[in-house]
Design an enzyme around this catalytic site. Structure first.
Site, short mmCIF file in Angstrom:
data_model
loop_
_atom_site.label_atom_id
_atom_site.label_comp_id
_atom_site.label_asym_id
_atom_site.label_seq_id
_atom_site.Cartn_x
_atom_site.Cartn_y
_atom_site.Cartn_z
N LYS A 56 20.95 -56.47 39.51
CA LYS A 56 20.33 -57.30 38.46
C LYS A 56 21.09 -58.61 38.28
CE LYS A 56 18.91 -53.03 36.29
NZ LYS A 56 19.28 -51.96 35.34
N THR A 112 23.19 -50.19 39.81
CA THR A 112 21.96 -50.99 39.89
C THR A 112 22.11 -52.29 39.10
OG1 THR A 112 21.14 -49.49 38.17
CG2 THR A 112 20.26 -49.20 40.38
N LYS A 162 28.10 -51.48 31.18
CA LYS A 162 27.64 -50.21 31.76
C LYS A 162 28.27 -49.11 30.92
CE LYS A 162 29.59 -51.67 35.72
NZ LYS A 162 28.84 -51.55 36.95
N ARG A 163 27.85 -47.86 31.14
CA ARG A 163 28.50 -46.77 30.42
C ARG A 163 30.01 -46.84 30.62
NH1 ARG A 163 25.17 -42.82 27.81
NH2 ARG A 163 27.15 -41.75 27.53
N LYS A 219 34.44 -45.91 36.37
CA LYS A 219 33.92 -47.28 36.44
C LYS A 219 35.01 -48.31 36.13
CE LYS A 219 29.28 -45.74 34.96
NZ LYS A 219 28.33 -46.13 36.04
N HIS A 260 22.61 -38.08 42.66
CA HIS A 260 23.08 -39.35 42.10
C HIS A 260 24.59 -39.42 41.89
CE1 HIS A 260 19.09 -41.00 40.92
NE2 HIS A 260 18.77 -39.71 40.86
C1 GPK Z 1 24.48 -40.60 38.14
F1 GPK Z 1 25.03 -38.34 38.14
C2 GPK Z 1 24.63 -39.41 37.49
C3 GPK Z 1 24.35 -39.32 36.10
O1 GPK Z 1 24.51 -38.26 35.49
N1 GPK Z 1 23.94 -40.43 35.46
C4 GPK Z 1 23.78 -41.62 36.11
O2 GPK Z 1 23.37 -42.60 35.50
C5 GPK Z 1 23.89 -42.99 38.13
N2 GPK Z 1 24.07 -41.69 37.45
C6 GPK Z 1 25.00 -43.34 39.10
O3 GPK Z 1 26.24 -43.22 38.45
C7 GPK Z 1 24.78 -44.76 39.60
O4 GPK Z 1 25.73 -45.10 40.57
C8 GPK Z 1 23.37 -44.87 40.20
O5 GPK Z 1 23.09 -46.21 40.50
C9 GPK Z 1 22.32 -44.36 39.22
O6 GPK Z 1 22.65 -43.04 38.80
C10 GPK Z 1 20.94 -44.33 39.82
O7 GPK Z 1 20.93 -43.69 41.05
#
Ligand code: GPK
Length: 838
Positions: free
Chosen positions: A682, A678, A567-568, A573, A374
């Protein structure tokens, strides 16, 4: 007592069919019975929370029937199952979803109205199940919804944290974290005190030769902690399939506490052991895209992997099939590297406990696992120190060394000329101390590795896993672009839009096949449709405006352009780019004549998101947003033209209010850093446009909806490396507009400049790693384009409607079918009967 609360307004609805009336009566009786008997409360003092509890329990009863049948059916048919291992499941609220999936929401609405309540208020009594940080955890929740809705025999496995992600309060413009103790009343979980697993930690490994001369390893001594299963039903939409999410809770193995110690007077230490055991599942680590290598985190990971694998293996062994059948019965998906210990754990079970030979065991392991990556951010890649590993999991470390040895021998045979390769791809990093690289272990132990959007899946092959593409070939790597569940993120969050779509498409089939949305394009010129679409957006903005007023005290104009970034909070970001842009807008407004101001479109800039408690820079970004809001929102020159809002405690249930209310949302990560994103999906699905960089799933969204319907800006990922290099080695100058923003901050326009100096110096002095200055101009220009576009409401509306119609690809149902076909090789299992829930 029920009658005394009855509102006459709901009586008209009773003209429905006798059957409906019957169901209504039954459901209502069930709710009342639960309030009176399960909760032991009188209907005379039934408040909203009791109404919620009664309704939840009544629906739970119905779910449980389908759940039991599903599990029975799956046990009997014994098909290949999917196990989704995730340390995070960001589920949000369950009641609304349960009502939708059971299919009695309208009846229930009438029922609670009749008791004197509004369904919206009842629903909002529920606390979010917030066992996750952000995108990764929410993806897991969407996947569970799709797996059940598509009838896949699937289980989720996770940890039952006593504390979910913290609640965020903003105090004097700073984030404060409040513990999220969410288990006071949780009707959606069932403790299984009979399903327990003893989990071992520490100790040592004894080796000996058995009577046949075979080397045997025994992991001895150490300490035992008990895992207790808690099960949560996961209902599918319009199907009786109700899958299981099993969360493990830790407790002391010897029962309540050590009686011997207790009796011999060591009261404190016996309670201490118990507390130490319970600590394992006590709290979710609040980091997103960051790993910090803490021992307790490694303990959590092993505790959860070992309990889950024991459970999976136990289920398999009931079938009495040969071990080589294991990968034909079991697919385990690793949600990031957090569950990687499941790989050496399965190998350990097979060789140490089941007596298989190494090679046979290893081939079973590799066929069983799939690994989803991810992120490519280096600080997020998990590494554990070898001494820590040795101490906590001595046998697993040996197995990892053996896995590594076999792997490196293979590499050496195939790449005899590339001597450096061995060091680069070794699972063990030769640092001080040595580290175990979990991503490499996950990759080597799986048959497929996937990224979560096309660009990201390409990037992992050219960056972090480059050597592994040479070693294994490209076929080991796949892409499965992320998706979202349209049930929660359209129907539930935006019921009026969902209804409008259904009225045009002849029903709600599109919630099961989102590609049917394409039929909406026919209506893009339909006057009535356009009007309704626009009215719904306005109503959603009104609702958000009301919420903003209630929660922050600031009045915003619902006709203004709502510009949202939720978002976080993370430097990659780039919320800092957003707030710098807001400051630039503010300065521009201040410099305008009254005539010029009249021409400007009013804006509301809305931010929301949590910063990891230890992420100081992210917290600084929040405080800058708040400080700018304080000044801008109270500046008489500005009035409605600009408002800046920070929404406290962004979470799933708040997203359901925020997402449908955007005109523009921001997805502006430095190119190549956001794996997918994601929330971008939405927002577009709910009729908002987006401003974004060429990053993650933005690229595929653009391809689907057309580049005339999205506002892209900024540098491309292939240029990032050179730009970073130029910052470090070139003589780089910040351009005029951004310098103006920095000057305003440094002059103290938003309070004490020292508070924000690190944000400025990260750009001007410390290499601008996230390329804020490189993208600033094009960001500002693109916002000007947005202002201009928003002026032409008709064209804007056409873009929104067209985009919604083209979002079918981004359903998590499509993702799950792709995983099932290309990675898991599993088939749906039709439920035996629909039990009236369809
Ligand atoms: C990826 F590595 C990580 C993590 O520790 N936490 C997290 O939420 C997210 N992510 C990505 O940052 C997003 O771009 C992605 O859409 C999401 O995972 C789901 O795949």
């Amino acid at each position: 007592p029920v009658h005394s609360r009855r509102k006459t307004s709901s009586r008209q609805a009773f003209t429905a069919t006798p059957f409906r009336l019957l169901v209504l009566t039954i459901l209502q009786n069930e709710v009342v019975r639960h309030i009176e008997t399960t909760l032991a409360r009188s209907l005379f003092n039934c408040d909203e929370s009791a109404a919620y509890a009664g309704t939840a329990l009544a629906f739970r009863d119905r779910l449980v029937i389908d759940w039991n049948k599903t599990q029975q059916n799956q046990t009997f048919a014994d098909p290949k199952r999917v196990y989704y291992l995730s340390l995070e499941f960001l589920m949000g609220r369950a009641l609304d979803n349960a009502m939708l999936n059971v299919g009695l929401k309208d009846v229930a609405k009438e029922g609670v109205q009749d008791l004197g309540f509004r369904m919206e208020d009842v629903i909002s009594q529920e606390r979010d199940a917030a066992l996750g940080n952000g995108g990764l955890g929410r993806l897991a929740a969407c996947f569970l919804d799709s797996l059940a809705s598509l009838n896949y025999p699937a289980w989720g496995y996770g940890l039952r944290y006593r504390y979910g992600i913290f609640k965020q309060e903003i105090v004097d413009g700073y984030q404060v974290e409040i513990p999220d103790y969410w288990l006071d009343f949780n009707p959606w979980e069932f403790p299984r005190h009979d399903i327990t697993v003893d989990i071992q930690f520490y100790g040592n490994v004894r080796k000996y030769q058995d009577e046949n001369g075979k080397q045997v390893s025994v992991w001895e001594e150490g300490e035992i902690v008990q895992a207790v299963a808690y099960d949560c039903p996961i209902p599918g939409y319009q199907t009786a399939t109700t899958n299981n999410l099993r969360l493990w809770s830790s407790k002391a193995a010897s029962g309540e506490f050590d009686f011997q110690k207790f009796n011999s007077g060591e009261y404190e230490s016996s309670v201490g052991d118990q507390q130490r055991a319970e600590t394992i599942s006590a709290v979710l680590y609040p980091n997103d895209n960051l790993e910090r290598g803490k021992e307790l985190r490694l303990k959590q990971q092993y505790f959860w992997c070992a309990a889950s694998l024991y459970d999976i293996v136990r289920r398999f062994k009931k079938s009495k099939k040969a071990w080589r059948e294991f990968p034909n019965q079991v697919a385990i998906q690793l949600n990031d590297t957090h569950p990687t210990l499941a790989i050496p754990e399965l190998q350990r079970i097979l060789i140490d406990q089941e007596g298989l030979e190494w090679d046979e065991a290893w081939s079973i392991v590799q066929k069983t696992f799939g690994y989803t990556n991810h992120t490519v951010l280096p600080e997020a890649l998990e590494k554990w120190s070898v001494p820590l590993f040795q101490h906590l999991l001595p046998r697993h470390l040996q197995i990892i060394y053996d896995i590594n040895m076999h792997f490196l021998q293979y590499v050496e045979r195939n790449f005899p000329k590339d001597r450096d390769m061995l060091g680069r791809v070794s699972i063990i990093e030769e640092s001080q101390p040595k580290m175990v690289r979990m991503a490499y272990l996950a990759l080597i132990g799986s048959h497929k590795v996937n990224g979560v959007a096309e660009l990201h899946s390409d990037l992992i092959k050219t960056t972090i896993f480059k050597d592994f593409v040479k070693i294994y070939g490209p076929d080991k790597f796949a892409n499965v672009t992320n998706g979202i569940t349209p049930r929660r993120w359209l129907h539930q969050a935006n019921p009026r839009l969902s209804e409008l779509v259904a009225s045009k498409l002849g029903g709600y089939d599109y919630l099961k096949d989102l590609t049917l949305l394409h039929k909406l394009e026919k209506y893009v010129d339909d006057k009535d449709f356009r009007k309704e679409f626009q009215e719904i957006k306005y109503a959603n903005k009104l609702r958000l405006a009301k919420y903003i007023k209630e929660s922050t005290g600031v009045s915003v104009n619902p006709s203004a352009l709502f510009d949202i970034q939720v978002k976080r909070i993370h430097e990659y970001k780039r919320q800092q780019l957003n707030i710098f842009g807001v400051i630039q807008r503010y300065l521009a407004i201040k410099a305008m004549s009254p005539e010029e101001r009249k021409k400007l479109a009013p804006r509301v800039s809305i931010f929301g998101g949590k910063a990891a408690p230890g992420y100081w820079m992210a917290k600084t970004i929040i405080s800058l947003v708040c400080a700018v809001g304080e000044v801008v929102n109270n500046d008489k020159d500005v009035g409605d033209l600009l408002k800046v809002i920070f929404l406290e405690d962004y979470n799933v249930s708040k997203a359901e209010i925020i997402v449908p209310a955007s005109d523009i949302s921001e997805h502006i990560s430095t190119a190549g850093t956001e794996a997918s994103g994601t929330s971008n999906m939405k927002f577009v699905l709910n009729g908002g446009l987006i401003i974004g960089t060429c990053d993650g799933a933005n690229i595929e969204i653009t391809r689907e909806i057309g580049d005339e319907n999205i506002f892209l800006f900024g540098n491309l990922s292939e240029d990032v490396e050179d730009l970073r290099h130029a910052h470090v080695y070139g003589n780089y100058e910040v351009n005029g507009d951004l310098q103006g923003v920095f000057n305003a901050i440094q002059q103290g326009k938003f309070g004490d400049a020292n508070r924000f100096s690190a944000l400025v110096s990260s750009v001007v002095e410390h290499g601008d790693y996230y390329l804020v200055s490189d993208d600033f101009d094009s960001y500002i220009k693109t916002h000007a384009v947005i202002d201009e576009a928003y002026r032409d409401q008709e064209t804007w509306l056409t873009k929104c409607i067209t985009s919604v119609a083209r979002m079918g690809f981004f359903s998590s149902d499509r993702c799950i079918d792709e995983y099932a076909e290309t990675i898991w090789n599993v088939e749906p299992l039709k439920p035996k009967e629909t039990n009236g829930s369809a």
